[in-house]
Design a protein around this motif. Structure first.
Motif, PDB file in Angstrom:
ATOM      1  N   VAL A 142      -6.393   2.998   3.451  1.00 10.35           N
ATOM      2  CA  VAL A 142      -5.532   3.089   2.283  1.00 10.35           C
ATOM      3  C   VAL A 142      -6.134   4.099   1.318  1.00 10.35           C
ATOM      4  O   VAL A 142      -7.318   4.014   0.993  1.00 10.35           O
ATOM      5  CB  VAL A 142      -5.403   1.714   1.580  1.00 10.35           C
ATOM      6  CG1 VAL A 142      -4.555   1.817   0.331  1.00 10.35           C
ATOM      7  CG2 VAL A 142      -4.835   0.668   2.529  1.00 10.35           C
ATOM      8  N   SER A 161       6.047   7.740  -1.316  1.00 17.77           N
ATOM      9  CA  SER A 161       5.720   7.984   0.091  1.00 17.77           C
ATOM     10  C   SER A 161       5.040   6.765   0.717  1.00 17.77           C
ATOM     11  O   SER A 161       5.305   6.424   1.874  1.00 17.77           O
ATOM     12  CB  SER A 161       4.853   9.230   0.252  1.00 17.77           C
ATOM     13  OG  SER A 161       3.652   9.092  -0.459  1.00 17.77           O
ATOM     14  N   ALA A 162       4.185   6.075  -0.030  1.00 20.70           N
ATOM     15  CA  ALA A 162       3.542   4.871   0.503  1.00 20.70           C
ATOM     16  C   ALA A 162       4.567   3.761   0.692  1.00 20.70           C
ATOM     17  O   ALA A 162       4.482   2.989   1.658  1.00 20.70           O
ATOM     18  CB  ALA A 162       2.418   4.416  -0.415  1.00 20.70           C
ATOM     19  N   TYR A 216      -1.199   6.325   0.110  1.00 21.68           N
ATOM     20  CA  TYR A 216      -1.069   6.549   1.546  1.00 21.68           C
ATOM     21  C   TYR A 216      -1.540   5.318   2.292  1.00 21.68           C
ATOM     22  O   TYR A 216      -2.535   4.705   1.908  1.00 21.68           O
ATOM     23  CB  TYR A 216      -1.902   7.760   1.962  1.00 21.68           C
ATOM     24  CG  TYR A 216      -1.943   8.021   3.443  1.00 21.68           C
ATOM     25  CD1 TYR A 216      -0.881   8.643   4.084  1.00 21.68           C
ATOM     26  CD2 TYR A 216      -3.049   7.651   4.198  1.00 21.68           C
ATOM     27  CE1 TYR A 216      -0.921   8.875   5.445  1.00 21.68           C
ATOM     28  CE2 TYR A 216      -3.099   7.880   5.559  1.00 21.68           C
ATOM     29  CZ  TYR A 216      -2.028   8.502   6.181  1.00 21.68           C
ATOM     30  OH  TYR A 216      -2.070   8.726   7.524  1.00 21.68           O
ATOM     31  N   ILE A 217      -0.851   4.965   3.355  1.00 25.54           N
ATOM     32  CA  ILE A 217      -1.203   3.799   4.173  1.00 25.54           C
ATOM     33  C   ILE A 217      -1.298   4.241   5.626  1.00 25.54           C
ATOM     34  O   ILE A 217      -0.448   4.956   6.127  1.00 25.54           O
ATOM     35  CB  ILE A 217      -0.108   2.713   4.075  1.00 25.54           C
ATOM     36  CG1 ILE A 217       0.065   2.246   2.639  1.00 25.54           C
ATOM     37  CG2 ILE A 217      -0.426   1.549   5.012  1.00 25.54           C
ATOM     38  CD1 ILE A 217       1.312   1.414   2.437  1.00 25.54           C
ATOM     39  N   GLU A 218      -2.324   3.770   6.305  1.00 26.05           N
ATOM     40  CA  GLU A 218      -2.473   4.023   7.733  1.00 26.05           C
ATOM     41  C   GLU A 218      -2.879   2.698   8.383  1.00 26.05           C
ATOM     42  O   GLU A 218      -3.916   2.148   8.061  1.00 26.05           O
ATOM     43  CB  GLU A 218      -3.566   5.066   7.936  1.00 26.05           C
ATOM     44  CG  GLU A 218      -3.692   5.619   9.304  1.00 26.05           C
ATOM     45  CD  GLU A 218      -4.731   6.733   9.323  1.00 26.05           C
ATOM     46  OE1 GLU A 218      -5.840   6.473   9.811  1.00 26.05           O
ATOM     47  OE2 GLU A 218      -4.422   7.832   8.834  1.00 26.05           O
ATOM     48  N   LYS A 227       7.652   4.159   1.543  1.00 28.10           N
ATOM     49  CA  LYS A 227       8.361   4.479   2.783  1.00 28.10           C
ATOM     50  C   LYS A 227       7.516   4.114   3.992  1.00 28.10           C
ATOM     51  O   LYS A 227       8.033   3.615   4.996  1.00 28.10           O
ATOM     52  CB  LYS A 227       8.731   5.963   2.815  1.00 28.10           C
ATOM     53  CG  LYS A 227       9.855   6.300   1.861  1.00 28.10           C
ATOM     54  CD  LYS A 227      10.181   7.769   1.883  1.00 28.10           C
ATOM     55  CE  LYS A 227      11.240   8.078   0.825  1.00 28.10           C
ATOM     56  NZ  LYS A 227      11.502   9.500   0.708  1.00 28.10           N
ATOM     57  N   GLN A 228       6.211   4.376   3.907  1.00 24.80           N
ATOM     58  CA  GLN A 228       5.318   4.001   5.001  1.00 24.80           C
ATOM     59  C   GLN A 228       5.316   2.485   5.174  1.00 24.80           C
ATOM     60  O   GLN A 228       5.330   1.979   6.297  1.00 24.80           O
ATOM     61  CB  GLN A 228       3.897   4.486   4.731  1.00 24.80           C
ATOM     62  CG  GLN A 228       3.750   5.986   4.796  1.00 24.80           C
ATOM     63  CD  GLN A 228       2.377   6.415   4.345  1.00 24.80           C
ATOM     64  OE1 GLN A 228       1.919   6.025   3.280  1.00 24.80           O
ATOM     65  NE2 GLN A 228       1.718   7.222   5.160  1.00 24.80           N
ATOM     66  N   LEU A 229       5.303   1.765   4.065  1.00 20.16           N
ATOM     67  CA  LEU A 229       5.313   0.307   4.102  1.00 20.16           C
ATOM     68  C   LEU A 229       6.574  -0.221   4.773  1.00 20.16           C
ATOM     69  O   LEU A 229       6.514  -1.144   5.589  1.00 20.16           O
ATOM     70  CB  LEU A 229       5.195  -0.238   2.679  1.00 20.16           C
ATOM     71  CG  LEU A 229       5.091  -1.744   2.508  1.00 20.16           C
ATOM     72  CD1 LEU A 229       3.855  -2.285   3.206  1.00 20.16           C
ATOM     73  CD2 LEU A 229       5.069  -2.097   1.031  1.00 20.16           C
ATOM     74  N   GLU A 230       7.720   0.374   4.460  1.00 20.32           N
ATOM     75  CA  GLU A 230       8.982  -0.043   5.059  1.00 20.32           C
ATOM     76  C   GLU A 230       8.998   0.164   6.567  1.00 20.32           C
ATOM     77  O   GLU A 230       9.673  -0.561   7.291  1.00 20.32           O
ATOM     78  CB  GLU A 230      10.143   0.727   4.434  1.00 20.32           C
ATOM     79  CG  GLU A 230      10.435   0.344   3.002  1.00 20.32           C
ATOM     80  CD  GLU A 230      11.489   1.242   2.366  1.00 20.32           C
ATOM     81  OE1 GLU A 230      12.060   2.117   3.062  1.00 20.32           O
ATOM     82  OE2 GLU A 230      11.741   1.057   1.167  1.00 20.32           O
ATOM     83  N   ALA A 231       8.247   1.140   7.041  1.00 25.10           N
ATOM     84  CA  ALA A 231       8.241   1.468   8.463  1.00 25.10           C
ATOM     85  C   ALA A 231       7.340   0.538   9.285  1.00 25.10           C
ATOM     86  O   ALA A 231       7.413   0.535  10.505  1.00 25.10           O
ATOM     87  CB  ALA A 231       7.801   2.919   8.659  1.00 25.10           C
ATOM     88  N   ILE A 232       6.515  -0.259   8.629  1.00 29.98           N
ATOM     89  CA  ILE A 232       5.624  -1.170   9.351  1.00 29.98           C
ATOM     90  C   ILE A 232       6.434  -2.374   9.811  1.00 29.98           C
ATOM     91  O   ILE A 232       7.013  -3.094   9.003  1.00 29.98           O
ATOM     92  CB  ILE A 232       4.450  -1.611   8.457  1.00 29.98           C
ATOM     93  CG1 ILE A 232       3.602  -0.404   8.061  1.00 29.98           C
ATOM     94  CG2 ILE A 232       3.594  -2.642   9.190  1.00 29.98           C
ATOM     95  CD1 ILE A 232       2.523  -0.722   7.036  1.00 29.98           C
TER      96      ILE A 232
END
Length: 91
Positions: free
Chosen positions: A73, A18-19, A88-90, A21-26
């Motif tokens: 993080v 999941s992290a 998790y990344i925000e 995927k979040q990284l790819e979206a940045i």
């Protein structure tokens, strides 16, 4: 005389699915830079974050938040303290 002991090196950073995927979206270069700085801090000192209360059966989740860079993080550290797994990344 024995050689001087070197300090422990950086922990390796790994990402949960999941992290990742979040990284790819940045897409923002500023956000990538801010996240990179936070990951360097965590890799050098895995204790930099604060523990998140939870069950004793799972690895201890920690939270690292940089209010200046607006990064948060969630991560845990492996038993040998050589790998930090980002959950998790925000940014």
């Amino acid at each position: 005389m024995p050689p001087p002991q070197q300090g422990r090196g950086r922990a390796r950073i790994a990402f949960s699915d999941s992290a990742a995927k979040q990284l790819e979206a940045i897409t923002s270069e500023a956000a990538v830079h801010a996240l990179d700085r936070a990951l360097v801090v965590i890799s050098v000192d895995p204790e930099a974050g604060t523990p998140i209360p939870g069950g004793a059966s799972a690895p201890q989740l920690r939270q690292y938040a940089d209010e200046v860079e607006h990064v948060r993080v969630l991560y845990f550290v492996t038993t040998l303290r050589t790998v930090v797994v980002v959950a998790y990344i925000e940014v």
